[in-house]
Write a protein that holds these residues in place. Structure first.
Motif, PDB file in Angstrom:
ATOM      1  N   GLY A  87      62.165 -37.711  67.777  1.00 19.30           N
ATOM      2  CA  GLY A  87      62.629 -36.385  66.997  1.00 19.30           C
ATOM      3  C   GLY A  87      63.484 -36.687  65.960  1.00 19.30           C
ATOM      4  O   GLY A  87      63.728 -36.093  64.863  1.00 19.30           O
ATOM      5  N   ALA A  88      62.978 -38.773  64.771  1.00 17.34           N
ATOM      6  CA  ALA A  88      63.810 -38.427  63.898  1.00 17.34           C
ATOM      7  C   ALA A  88      62.373 -39.067  63.081  1.00 17.34           C
ATOM      8  O   ALA A  88      62.833 -39.078  61.389  1.00 17.34           O
ATOM      9  N   GLY A  89      61.990 -38.765  63.052  1.00 21.74           N
ATOM     10  CA  GLY A  89      60.059 -38.995  62.082  1.00 21.74           C
ATOM     11  C   GLY A  89      59.581 -40.602  62.929  1.00 21.74           C
ATOM     12  O   GLY A  89      60.427 -41.285  62.915  1.00 21.74           O
ATOM     13  N   GLY A  90      58.118 -40.438  62.699  1.00 19.50           N
ATOM     14  CA  GLY A  90      58.001 -41.449  63.504  1.00 19.50           C
ATOM     15  C   GLY A  90      56.996 -42.918  62.096  1.00 19.50           C
ATOM     16  O   GLY A  90      57.331 -42.282  61.436  1.00 19.50           O
ATOM     17  N   ALA A  91      56.758 -43.602  63.348  1.00 27.04           N
ATOM     18  CA  ALA A  91      56.366 -45.075  61.820  1.00 27.04           C
ATOM     19  C   ALA A  91      54.772 -43.995  61.400  1.00 27.04           C
ATOM     20  O   ALA A  91      54.807 -44.595  60.335  1.00 27.04           O
ATOM     21  N   ILE A  92      54.101 -43.818  61.906  1.00 21.19           N
ATOM     22  CA  ILE A  92      52.370 -43.464  61.423  1.00 21.19           C
ATOM     23  C   ILE A  92      53.536 -42.700  60.299  1.00 21.19           C
ATOM     24  O   ILE A  92      53.075 -42.730  59.492  1.00 21.19           O
ATOM     25  N   LYS A  93      53.858 -41.216  60.299  1.00 16.29           N
ATOM     26  CA  LYS A  93      54.269 -40.590  59.465  1.00 16.29           C
ATOM     27  C   LYS A  93      54.981 -41.022  58.271  1.00 16.29           C
ATOM     28  O   LYS A  93      55.156 -40.900  57.398  1.00 16.29           O
ATOM     29  N   GLU A  94      55.648 -41.781  58.859  1.00 17.91           N
ATOM     30  CA  GLU A  94      56.575 -42.545  57.199  1.00 17.91           C
ATOM     31  C   GLU A  94      56.249 -43.335  56.677  1.00 17.91           C
ATOM     32  O   GLU A  94      55.700 -43.276  55.520  1.00 17.91           O
ATOM     33  N   ALA A  95      54.778 -43.919  56.825  1.00 16.00           N
ATOM     34  CA  ALA A  95      53.648 -44.740  56.418  1.00 16.00           C
ATOM     35  C   ALA A  95      53.229 -44.200  55.622  1.00 16.00           C
ATOM     36  O   ALA A  95      52.564 -44.345  54.572  1.00 16.00           O
ATOM     37  N   VAL A  96      52.564 -42.828  56.170  1.00 17.37           N
ATOM     38  CA  VAL A  96      51.650 -42.281  55.960  1.00 17.37           C
ATOM     39  C   VAL A  96      51.828 -41.724  54.346  1.00 17.37           C
ATOM     40  O   VAL A  96      51.727 -41.740  53.376  1.00 17.37           O
ATOM     41  N   ARG A  97      53.373 -41.121  54.306  1.00 16.29           N
ATOM     42  CA  ARG A  97      54.570 -40.604  53.331  1.00 16.29           C
ATOM     43  C   ARG A  97      54.332 -41.213  52.204  1.00 16.29           C
ATOM     44  O   ARG A  97      54.649 -40.846  51.670  1.00 16.29           O
ATOM     45  N   GLN A  98      54.275 -42.920  52.605  1.00 21.28           N
ATOM     46  CA  GLN A  98      54.346 -44.313  51.998  1.00 21.28           C
ATOM     47  C   GLN A  98      53.560 -44.403  51.425  1.00 21.28           C
ATOM     48  O   GLN A  98      54.035 -44.175  49.865  1.00 21.28           O
ATOM     49  N   GLN A  99      52.375 -44.461  51.649  1.00 22.08           N
ATOM     50  CA  GLN A  99      51.007 -44.613  51.037  1.00 22.08           C
ATOM     51  C   GLN A  99      50.823 -43.489  50.448  1.00 22.08           C
ATOM     52  O   GLN A  99      50.017 -43.819  49.138  1.00 22.08           O
ATOM     53  N   LEU A 100      51.050 -42.697  50.476  1.00 21.08           N
ATOM     54  CA  LEU A 100      50.135 -41.369  50.186  1.00 21.08           C
ATOM     55  C   LEU A 100      50.954 -41.149  48.119  1.00 21.08           C
ATOM     56  O   LEU A 100      49.815 -40.538  47.466  1.00 21.08           O
ATOM     57  N   PRO A 101      52.211 -41.520  47.898  1.00 21.56           N
ATOM     58  CA  PRO A 101      52.173 -41.581  46.267  1.00 21.56           C
ATOM     59  C   PRO A 101      51.177 -42.457  45.896  1.00 21.56           C
ATOM     60  O   PRO A 101      51.087 -42.125  44.240  1.00 21.56           O
TER      61      PRO A 101
END
Length: 153
Positions: A87-101
């Protein structure tokens, strides 16, 4: 599994079809592999969390999906990265959102639209829908789904 340029694609949404499938698992449209719309879809959904990959595998899938989409003339990718079971954000979400910029700085993508900003009432949302009218029927428009991110190519 990385996208394969020889894989059959859905005529409506441009997503990959499993061999022998007669209906797209994403948009439920009856599909004939290699049909007239298969060469130029404008939108594609990429499920980065399908098969419960490791973060590195999901990022590799992201890179491959962007490369394939650019070759096929896709304009918008909906990335399904999930929200995480905690419920606090998953590892894939965090990695993707770091990679996109980083991909934005490299020029591999043109714009990032977080799901929370994907709504049709704001100025940005109205501009997005004017540029890409096919997004008006997107199932996550105005839902603030934290498990997706849109990428403009």
């Amino acid at each position: 599994m990385e996208p394969d340029l020889a894989s059959p694609l859905c005529e409506m949404c441009g997503n990959e079809l499993e061999p022998g499938q007669g209906r797209c698992p994403y948009c439920r449209t009856p599909c004939v592999p290699g049909g007239p719309g298969a060469a130029g879809p404008l939108h594609r959904v990429v499920n980065l969390e399908r098969g419960r990959p490791l973060v590195r595998q999901a990022l590799d899938r992201l890179d491959a999906a962007i490369a394939t989409a650019n070759l096929q003339g896709v304009k918008v990718l909906t990335l399904i990265h999930g929200y995480g079971s905690s419920g606090a954000g998953g590892a894939i979400k965090e990695a993707v959102r770091q990679q996109l910029p980083f991909l934005l700085l490299q020029g591999r993508i043109k714009e990032i639209v977080d799901s929370e900003a994907f709504e049709g009432r704001s100025t940005r949302g109205k501009q997005l829908l004017r540029r890409f009218p096919f997004l008006a029927g997107h199932r996550d428009l105005n839902r603030a789904n934290p498990g997706i991110t849109l990428v403009i190519l």
